[in-house]
Design a protein around this motif. Structure first.
Motif, PDB file in Angstrom:
ATOM      1  N   ILE A  57       0.849  -1.197   0.000  1.00  0.00           N
ATOM      2  CA  ILE A  57       0.000   0.000   0.000  1.00  0.00           C
ATOM      3  C   ILE A  57       0.880   1.242   0.000  1.00  0.00           C
ATOM      4  CG2 ILE A  57      -1.768   1.276   1.260  1.00  0.00           C
ATOM      5  CD1 ILE A  57      -2.755  -1.276   2.421  1.00  0.00           C
ATOM      6  N   PRO A  58       0.648   2.182  -0.914  1.00  0.00           N
ATOM      7  CA  PRO A  58       1.418   3.439  -0.890  1.00  0.00           C
ATOM      8  C   PRO A  58       1.255   4.171   0.435  1.00  0.00           C
ATOM      9  CG  PRO A  58       0.243   3.215  -2.970  1.00  0.00           C
ATOM     10  CD  PRO A  58      -0.252   2.109  -2.071  1.00  0.00           C
ATOM     11  N   LEU A  59       2.342   4.797   0.870  1.00  0.00           N
ATOM     12  CA  LEU A  59       2.347   5.475   2.166  1.00  0.00           C
ATOM     13  C   LEU A  59       1.277   6.557   2.237  1.00  0.00           C
ATOM     14  CD1 LEU A  59       3.524   6.130   4.927  1.00  0.00           C
ATOM     15  CD2 LEU A  59       5.324   7.432   3.780  1.00  0.00           C
ATOM     16  N   LEU A  60       1.091   7.301   1.166  1.00  0.00           N
ATOM     17  CA  LEU A  60       0.109   8.389   1.173  1.00  0.00           C
ATOM     18  C   LEU A  60      -1.297   7.866   1.402  1.00  0.00           C
ATOM     19  CD1 LEU A  60      -0.352  11.383   0.884  1.00  0.00           C
ATOM     20  CD2 LEU A  60      -0.522  11.080  -1.597  1.00  0.00           C
TER      21      LEU A  60
ATOM     22  N   LEU B 254      -6.038   7.084   4.916  1.00  0.00           N
ATOM     23  CA  LEU B 254      -6.940   6.171   5.621  1.00  0.00           C
ATOM     24  C   LEU B 254      -7.008   6.494   7.110  1.00  0.00           C
ATOM     25  CD1 LEU B 254      -6.112   2.730   3.938  1.00  0.00           C
ATOM     26  CD2 LEU B 254      -8.211   4.065   3.716  1.00  0.00           C
ATOM     27  N   PHE B 255      -5.850   6.793   7.704  1.00  0.00           N
ATOM     28  CA  PHE B 255      -5.843   7.089   9.136  1.00  0.00           C
ATOM     29  C   PHE B 255      -6.449   8.463   9.436  1.00  0.00           C
ATOM     30  CE2 PHE B 255      -2.359   3.871   9.265  1.00  0.00           C
ATOM     31  CZ  PHE B 255      -2.956   3.028  10.172  1.00  0.00           C
ATOM     32  N   TYR B 256      -6.226   9.429   8.561  1.00  0.00           N
ATOM     33  CA  TYR B 256      -6.691  10.792   8.858  1.00  0.00           C
ATOM     34  C   TYR B 256      -8.149  11.023   8.446  1.00  0.00           C
ATOM     35  CZ  TYR B 256      -6.705  15.861   9.278  1.00  0.00           C
ATOM     36  OH  TYR B 256      -7.009  17.151   9.636  1.00  0.00           O
ATOM     37  N   TYR B 257      -8.526  10.500   7.279  1.00  0.00           N
ATOM     38  CA  TYR B 257      -9.890  10.730   6.790  1.00  0.00           C
ATOM     39  C   TYR B 257     -10.802   9.527   6.989  1.00  0.00           C
ATOM     40  CZ  TYR B 257      -7.753  14.710   4.391  1.00  0.00           C
ATOM     41  OH  TYR B 257      -7.073  15.869   4.115  1.00  0.00           O
TER      42      TYR B 257
ATOM     43  N   PHE C 274      -0.826  11.617  14.379  1.00  0.00           N
ATOM     44  CA  PHE C 274      -1.102  10.185  14.459  1.00  0.00           C
ATOM     45  C   PHE C 274      -1.149   9.561  13.072  1.00  0.00           C
ATOM     46  CE2 PHE C 274      -4.195   6.724  14.227  1.00  0.00           C
ATOM     47  CZ  PHE C 274      -3.644   5.818  15.120  1.00  0.00           C
ATOM     48  N   ALA C 275      -1.786  10.227  12.127  1.00  0.00           N
ATOM     49  CA  ALA C 275      -1.893   9.697  10.765  1.00  0.00           C
ATOM     50  C   ALA C 275      -0.517   9.561  10.120  1.00  0.00           C
ATOM     51  CB  ALA C 275      -2.792  10.594   9.926  1.00  0.00           C
ATOM     52  N   VAL C 276       0.328  10.577  10.310  1.00  0.00           N
ATOM     53  CA  VAL C 276       1.667  10.548   9.719  1.00  0.00           C
ATOM     54  C   VAL C 276       2.505   9.443  10.356  1.00  0.00           C
ATOM     55  CG1 VAL C 276       3.808  11.842   9.444  1.00  0.00           C
ATOM     56  CG2 VAL C 276       1.629  12.977   9.057  1.00  0.00           C
ATOM     57  N   VAL C 277       2.523   9.381  11.694  1.00  0.00           N
ATOM     58  CA  VAL C 277       3.360   8.400  12.391  1.00  0.00           C
ATOM     59  C   VAL C 277       2.869   6.980  12.124  1.00  0.00           C
ATOM     60  CG1 VAL C 277       4.075   7.577  14.662  1.00  0.00           C
ATOM     61  CG2 VAL C 277       4.092  10.021  14.166  1.00  0.00           C
TER      62      VAL C 277
ATOM     63  N   VAL D 282      14.898   7.477   4.015  1.00  0.00           N
ATOM     64  CA  VAL D 282      13.653   7.475   3.249  1.00  0.00           C
ATOM     65  C   VAL D 282      12.485   7.878   4.141  1.00  0.00           C
ATOM     66  CG1 VAL D 282      12.043   6.015   1.967  1.00  0.00           C
ATOM     67  CG2 VAL D 282      14.502   5.747   1.627  1.00  0.00           C
ATOM     68  N   LEU D 283      12.472   7.359   5.367  1.00  0.00           N
ATOM     69  CA  LEU D 283      11.403   7.703   6.309  1.00  0.00           C
ATOM     70  C   LEU D 283      11.397   9.201   6.606  1.00  0.00           C
ATOM     71  CD1 LEU D 283      10.429   5.618   9.417  1.00  0.00           C
ATOM     72  CD2 LEU D 283      10.599   8.068   9.607  1.00  0.00           C
ATOM     73  N   LEU D 284      12.587   9.776   6.791  1.00  0.00           N
ATOM     74  CA  LEU D 284      12.680  11.216   7.051  1.00  0.00           C
ATOM     75  C   LEU D 284      12.096  12.017   5.896  1.00  0.00           C
ATOM     76  CD1 LEU D 284      13.688  13.699   8.605  1.00  0.00           C
ATOM     77  CD2 LEU D 284      15.937  13.332   7.565  1.00  0.00           C
ATOM     78  N   LYS D 285      12.428  11.637   4.673  1.00  0.00           N
ATOM     79  CA  LYS D 285      11.894  12.356   3.520  1.00  0.00           C
ATOM     80  C   LYS D 285      10.388  12.131   3.362  1.00  0.00           C
ATOM     81  CE  LYS D 285      14.922  10.599   0.699  1.00  0.00           C
ATOM     82  NZ  LYS D 285      15.694  10.311  -0.550  1.00  0.00           N
ATOM     83  N   ASP D 286       9.912  10.957   3.772  1.00  0.00           N
ATOM     84  CA  ASP D 286       8.483  10.668   3.655  1.00  0.00           C
ATOM     85  C   ASP D 286       7.635  11.510   4.599  1.00  0.00           C
ATOM     86  OD1 ASP D 286       8.838   8.847   1.651  1.00  0.00           O
ATOM     87  OD2 ASP D 286       8.781   7.085   2.951  1.00  0.00           O
ATOM     88  N   THR D 287       8.247  12.103   5.628  1.00  0.00           N
ATOM     89  CA  THR D 287       7.469  12.979   6.508  1.00  0.00           C
ATOM     90  C   THR D 287       6.911  14.175   5.741  1.00  0.00           C
ATOM     91  OG1 THR D 287       9.471  14.200   7.154  1.00  0.00           O
ATOM     92  CG2 THR D 287       8.815  12.349   8.553  1.00  0.00           C
ATOM     93  N   ALA D 288       7.520  14.502   4.585  1.00  0.00           N
ATOM     94  CA  ALA D 288       7.026  15.620   3.784  1.00  0.00           C
ATOM     95  C   ALA D 288       5.608  15.377   3.270  1.00  0.00           C
ATOM     96  CB  ALA D 288       7.968  15.885   2.610  1.00  0.00           C
ATOM     97  N   LEU D 289       5.195  14.105   3.189  1.00  0.00           N
ATOM     98  CA  LEU D 289       3.826  13.815   2.756  1.00  0.00           C
ATOM     99  C   LEU D 289       2.800  14.243   3.791  1.00  0.00           C
ATOM    100  CD1 LEU D 289       4.381  10.241   1.251  1.00  0.00           C
ATOM    101  CD2 LEU D 289       4.108  12.393   0.004  1.00  0.00           C
ATOM    102  N   GLY D 290       3.255  14.558   4.987  1.00  0.00           N
ATOM    103  CA  GLY D 290       2.333  14.963   6.041  1.00  0.00           C
ATOM    104  C   GLY D 290       1.588  16.248   5.737  1.00  0.00           C
TER     105      GLY D 290
END
Length: 295
Positions: free
Chosen positions: A112-115, A120-123, A136-139, A202-210
């Protein structure tokens, strides 16, 4: 039969490869120069576009955004490592039903794509009556996705260890759980440290999707500043600043990985030296004992 994967290039091939390398470098340099020229031509480097950095409130808000990014990264990294360790151990369990469940969970969240996980967690959770927050959704998304990847990394590291490690632990009367978490996982962590750090980058850069779930991290604030008409809508300058900060944080993680790897090598050399000295001492004692024995 030759075991070489490719033939060693000859003199002409080496010259051709050098020409290709020079041409490639020139093309990249030309693209970078063109981008910089367009930025200059459109006034992206004028003082008006960068004056927002002089305001103390902006600096304070920027620092808060960086802290929010580091906070999401820290929570996500720790939970992803724990998640990966637990499910890696589960995939190596002697019980088929445990292996099946852990394999399904790991493969499911890796697919499943991270976004989508963040959405799913936020909406999605509020539609089920579960209150949530952007953090919570990001973490949660970072934990499940990156933890599944790390589970495979840990599993590969454990399987690469010599079987004598686990056999010796079992000979001492240790249980499977003790062998896994006390003997095998620590060694796998040391062996797979560069790969683990790379995944954490990669995880650090993925925080930008938040920013897509309204989490006030660095990219979210850069986008906010970039849309401010009072500062001339400095979208490109704010994005460049955010990119520079991300690069700096990733370089710090890389430096940490390099330091830990060098320290790990020094520790292994020290242990090997001590073991060699101990064996040499035992050999000397044994030789001396034979020499002083009865004639």
């Amino acid at each position: 039969m030759s075991t070489v994967l490719f033939d060693t290039p000859g003199p002409k091939a080496r010259v051709r490869h050098r020409i290709y390398a020079v041409l490639g470098a020139l093309v990249v340099a030309a693209l970078i120069a063109f981008v910089i020229y367009r930025f200059v031509d459109t006034g992206q480097f004028t003082a008006r576009k960068w004056e927002w950095l002089q305001y103390s409130q902006v600096q304070s808000d920027l620092a808060s955004a960086i802290l929010a990014t580091v906070k999401a990264f820290a929570f996500g990294a720790v939970l992803a490592i724990v998640f990966g360790a637990i499910f890696a151990a589960g995939r190596l369990s002697d019980h088929a039903w445990v292996r099946g469940i852990c394999t399904f969970v790991v493969e499911f969240f890796r697919a499943i794509p991270l976004l989508i996980l963040m959405f799913l967690f936020y909406y999605g959770l509020p539609t089920l009556g579960v209150e949530t927050s952007p953090l919570f959704a990001v973490v949660a998304g970072l934990t499940l996705y990156n933890g599944s990847v790390l589970a495979e990394v840990f599993r590969a590291g454990i399987l690469s260890l010599p079987k004598g490690q686990s056999e010796a632990a079992y000979a001492l009367g240790m249980r499977k759980t003790q062998v896994m978490f006390t003997v095998l996982l620590p060694q796998a962590l040391r062996a797979m440290l560069p790969t683990i750090i790379s995944q954490l980058v990669v995880l650090l850069k993925d925080t930008a999707l938040g920013f897509l779930v309204t989490y006030p991290e660095l990219l979210y604030y850069a986008r906010y500043i970039g849309g401010q008409g009072d500062f001339g809508r400095p979208l490109v300058p704010s994005t460049l600043v955010a990119a520079a900060i991300y690069i700096a944080m990733c370089l710090l993680l890389t430096a940490l990985a390099t330091y830990l790897e060098r320290r790990n090598r020094r520790s292994k050399k020290h242990i090997d030296t001590d073991d060699g000295a101990t064996m040499a001492g035992l050999g000397t004692t044994a030789t001396g004992g034979m020499a002083t024995g009865p004639a």
